[in-house]
Design a protein around this motif. Sequence first.
Motif, PDB file in Angstrom:
ATOM      1  N   ASP A  65      31.143 -64.620  20.295  1.00 53.79           N
ATOM      2  CA  ASP A  65      32.331 -63.825  20.301  1.00 53.79           C
ATOM      3  C   ASP A  65      33.081 -63.129  19.146  1.00 53.79           C
ATOM      4  O   ASP A  65      33.488 -62.092  19.004  1.00 53.79           O
ATOM      5  CB  ASP A  65      33.274 -64.488  21.541  1.00 53.79           C
ATOM      6  CG  ASP A  65      32.686 -64.729  22.821  1.00 53.79           C
ATOM      7  OD1 ASP A  65      31.641 -63.858  23.426  1.00 53.79           O
ATOM      8  OD2 ASP A  65      33.016 -65.785  23.467  1.00 53.79           O
ATOM      9  N   ARG A  79      24.140 -64.282  34.198  1.00 55.99           N
ATOM     10  CA  ARG A  79      25.561 -64.162  34.293  1.00 55.99           C
ATOM     11  C   ARG A  79      25.910 -63.424  32.863  1.00 55.99           C
ATOM     12  O   ARG A  79      26.732 -62.459  32.639  1.00 55.99           O
ATOM     13  CB  ARG A  79      26.460 -65.572  34.102  1.00 55.99           C
ATOM     14  CG  ARG A  79      27.649 -65.626  34.091  1.00 55.99           C
ATOM     15  CD  ARG A  79      28.150 -66.407  32.989  1.00 55.99           C
ATOM     16  NE  ARG A  79      27.961 -67.918  32.789  1.00 55.99           N
ATOM     17  CZ  ARG A  79      28.406 -68.638  31.797  1.00 55.99           C
ATOM     18  NH1 ARG A  79      29.142 -68.428  30.947  1.00 55.99           N
ATOM     19  NH2 ARG A  79      27.978 -69.678  31.770  1.00 55.99           N
ATOM     20  N   PHE A  80      25.368 -64.028  31.661  1.00 59.22           N
ATOM     21  CA  PHE A  80      25.432 -63.390  30.361  1.00 59.22           C
ATOM     22  C   PHE A  80      25.234 -61.858  30.454  1.00 59.22           C
ATOM     23  O   PHE A  80      26.035 -61.020  29.743  1.00 59.22           O
ATOM     24  CB  PHE A  80      24.857 -64.049  29.121  1.00 59.22           C
ATOM     25  CG  PHE A  80      25.402 -65.432  28.774  1.00 59.22           C
ATOM     26  CD1 PHE A  80      26.894 -65.466  28.444  1.00 59.22           C
ATOM     27  CD2 PHE A  80      24.721 -66.585  29.050  1.00 59.22           C
ATOM     28  CE1 PHE A  80      27.345 -66.740  28.182  1.00 59.22           C
ATOM     29  CE2 PHE A  80      25.300 -67.761  28.514  1.00 59.22           C
ATOM     30  CZ  PHE A  80      26.497 -67.648  28.204  1.00 59.22           C
ATOM     31  N   THR A 114      28.281 -60.613  32.254  1.00 58.71           N
ATOM     32  CA  THR A 114      29.693 -60.345  31.189  1.00 58.71           C
ATOM     33  C   THR A 114      29.574 -59.893  30.051  1.00 58.71           C
ATOM     34  O   THR A 114      30.666 -59.253  29.430  1.00 58.71           O
ATOM     35  CB  THR A 114      30.014 -62.092  31.132  1.00 58.71           C
ATOM     36  OG1 THR A 114      29.146 -62.725  30.285  1.00 58.71           O
ATOM     37  CG2 THR A 114      30.279 -62.659  32.377  1.00 58.71           C
ATOM     38  N   LYS A 147      31.758 -67.739  37.520  1.00 56.33           N
ATOM     39  CA  LYS A 147      31.747 -66.966  36.242  1.00 56.33           C
ATOM     40  C   LYS A 147      31.374 -65.749  36.231  1.00 56.33           C
ATOM     41  O   LYS A 147      31.804 -64.574  35.673  1.00 56.33           O
ATOM     42  CB  LYS A 147      31.109 -67.883  34.995  1.00 56.33           C
ATOM     43  CG  LYS A 147      31.903 -69.313  34.776  1.00 56.33           C
ATOM     44  CD  LYS A 147      31.139 -69.943  33.882  1.00 56.33           C
ATOM     45  CE  LYS A 147      31.607 -71.443  33.710  1.00 56.33           C
ATOM     46  NZ  LYS A 147      30.806 -72.156  32.656  1.00 56.33           N
ATOM     47  N   SER A 148      30.310 -65.361  36.873  1.00 61.37           N
ATOM     48  CA  SER A 148      29.592 -63.990  37.014  1.00 61.37           C
ATOM     49  C   SER A 148      30.798 -63.022  37.610  1.00 61.37           C
ATOM     50  O   SER A 148      30.765 -61.802  37.216  1.00 61.37           O
ATOM     51  CB  SER A 148      28.467 -63.881  37.943  1.00 61.37           C
ATOM     52  OG  SER A 148      27.262 -64.806  37.404  1.00 61.37           O
ATOM     53  N   ARG A 180      33.513 -62.803  36.989  1.00 64.26           N
ATOM     54  CA  ARG A 180      34.602 -62.301  36.029  1.00 64.26           C
ATOM     55  C   ARG A 180      34.173 -60.999  35.020  1.00 64.26           C
ATOM     56  O   ARG A 180      34.804 -60.665  34.406  1.00 64.26           O
ATOM     57  CB  ARG A 180      34.919 -63.382  35.065  1.00 64.26           C
ATOM     58  CG  ARG A 180      35.728 -64.437  35.860  1.00 64.26           C
ATOM     59  CD  ARG A 180      36.416 -65.557  34.839  1.00 64.26           C
ATOM     60  NE  ARG A 180      36.857 -66.680  35.666  1.00 64.26           N
ATOM     61  CZ  ARG A 180      38.028 -66.804  36.199  1.00 64.26           C
ATOM     62  NH1 ARG A 180      38.814 -65.541  35.998  1.00 64.26           N
ATOM     63  NH2 ARG A 180      38.562 -67.622  36.883  1.00 64.26           N
ATOM     64  N   ALA A 181      32.741 -60.836  35.431  1.00 70.16           N
ATOM     65  CA  ALA A 181      32.207 -59.774  34.551  1.00 70.16           C
ATOM     66  C   ALA A 181      32.754 -58.456  34.970  1.00 70.16           C
ATOM     67  O   ALA A 181      33.416 -58.135  36.098  1.00 70.16           O
ATOM     68  CB  ALA A 181      30.738 -59.788  34.863  1.00 70.16           C
ATOM     69  N   PRO A 197      29.953 -57.420  38.419  1.00 73.12           N
ATOM     70  CA  PRO A 197      29.197 -58.739  38.900  1.00 73.12           C
ATOM     71  C   PRO A 197      27.915 -58.265  39.488  1.00 73.12           C
ATOM     72  O   PRO A 197      27.016 -59.084  39.369  1.00 73.12           O
ATOM     73  CB  PRO A 197      30.048 -59.498  39.786  1.00 73.12           C
ATOM     74  CG  PRO A 197      31.416 -58.861  39.766  1.00 73.12           C
ATOM     75  CD  PRO A 197      31.214 -57.542  39.001  1.00 73.12           C
ATOM     76  N   PRO A 201      39.092 -58.053  39.914  1.00 73.96           N
ATOM     77  CA  PRO A 201      38.184 -59.187  39.146  1.00 73.96           C
ATOM     78  C   PRO A 201      38.784 -60.597  39.706  1.00 73.96           C
ATOM     79  O   PRO A 201      38.578 -61.423  38.829  1.00 73.96           O
ATOM     80  CB  PRO A 201      38.507 -58.744  37.665  1.00 73.96           C
ATOM     81  CG  PRO A 201      39.592 -57.978  37.658  1.00 73.96           C
ATOM     82  CD  PRO A 201      39.781 -57.439  39.136  1.00 73.96           C
TER      83      PRO A 201
END
Length: 462
Positions: free
Chosen positions: A38, A171-172, A175, A211-212, A214-215, A218, A267
């Motif tokens: 990050d 997921r990455f 996001t 968690k996905s 929050r992208a 998604p 979101p």
Amino acid sequence: MEGVAHLIEKVPEDVLGICRRLRENGKRGWIVGGCVRDLLRGQPAKDWDVATDARPEEVMRMFRKVIPTGLQHGTVTVLLRGVHYEITTLRGEGAYSDGRRPDSVEFVDDISADLARRDFTVNAIALDPVDGHVIDPFGGERDLNARVVRAVGDPRERFGEDGLRILRAARFSATLGFEIDPDTERAMGEPRSLVTFRRVSAERVRDEWLKSMRAPRPSVAFEAMRRTGVLGITCPELLEAVGCTQNKWHAFDVWGHVMASLDASEPAPLLRVAALLHDIAKPRTRAFSEKTGDYTFYDHEKIGAEMATDILGRLRFSNDERDRIAALVRHHLICYDEGWTDAAVRRWIRRVTPDLAPDLYALALSDVRGKGRDPADEVQAIERLRERATGLLAAGAPLGTKDLKIRGNELMKELAIPPGPVVGEILAALVEVVTDDPAENERSRLLVAARRLYDERRKSDG
Ligand code: ATP
Ligand code: MG
């Protein structure tokens, strides 16, 4: 140091202090994982993880407030000014025989060996904030610039070791907004990877789903899950939507519509799970209507609520989350038109409950925006319902027996009703009366209505 000075400026003083303290004791400290990724992307880091060549017992001796969080994995938590920092001893990893956890942890002295066990190149960069040294053996920075999620090492091996990595890659990619490298994606869908994936616990799948959510989009994660086959393992019901064409109101098949609604949704993770599941029963309820010459999906919201309950139970969502999402699915169809009387609006609020209404407007908006047609009219209808419902609620619309200006015991006394179910039935009928006309919610008027209702009832009982 020059090239990374601007990055080190962003490392909190306490993290720098931890790395300095390690050095004073003849050891090293590197920041690793998500925070380095990050930092390099110019995004705020969530939590700061430090890797060190010091053994956990040594780390424990170097700091005052330490918690032995996971000694067997080499992790010690250091508390500075109320913030937790995880310090983990460099490790290589033994064989994985259960597809989830390595059988043994082996501490190593070489940071590169520690980076080699990490999942993706962008997560396998270390930075020594004391001397500004960047260790990037797998081309993580290159992949960050190219916006690619790529497994460290042989992707087939890596997904065969740990099935969770398939979901992490999906997921990455959502996001971060990165593509998954084709070789990596191919390996995610290999039979051996999917066998390993089946051993991932439902709780971890749920956490990755959330968690996905929050992208920004998604759908990127869920499309990757679909393409590689893991979605078919965790939620085969969703795959029924693929290729399930709809009717003139929709530009997309059910899957395309669900993905578009997901991306159009606010979101909030649970709301997005509701968007993901809102049409889950459409494929099973689809029928051709001779009358309209088009497809219909009767009762898909009711059957959908049952299916959502089942899916969310399987994925170990809490009972509250499961019930709330199922209720959203159950009530997601808002068929408002300007012909609705105030009483109709009040009935709708009563049915969905005032607590659920705000999420229902949001879900309905993402639903109409996901149709691929001009949403203006439907958006306007939802906004109108919201306005009217909010106004009626603010005016104190009575919604249940607790809002009636008369209590059950008073009714029994005034009308000499013996104890029994009839009191509850009369109260329920009174709620209908005041829903039609809130002016009726006055003790004397309610008594008159109750008396009439009680007499009618006794007559019909003979
Ligand atoms: P987030 O922003 O979600 O916290 P993160 O990259 O920090 O992302 P974590 O789950 O906090 O992810 O893990 C920290 C680091 O540990 C990762 O960056 C990665 O290097 C490593 N890691 C985590 N899970 C795995 C895994 N299943 N396999 C290999 N390495 C992993
Ligand atoms: Mg992290």
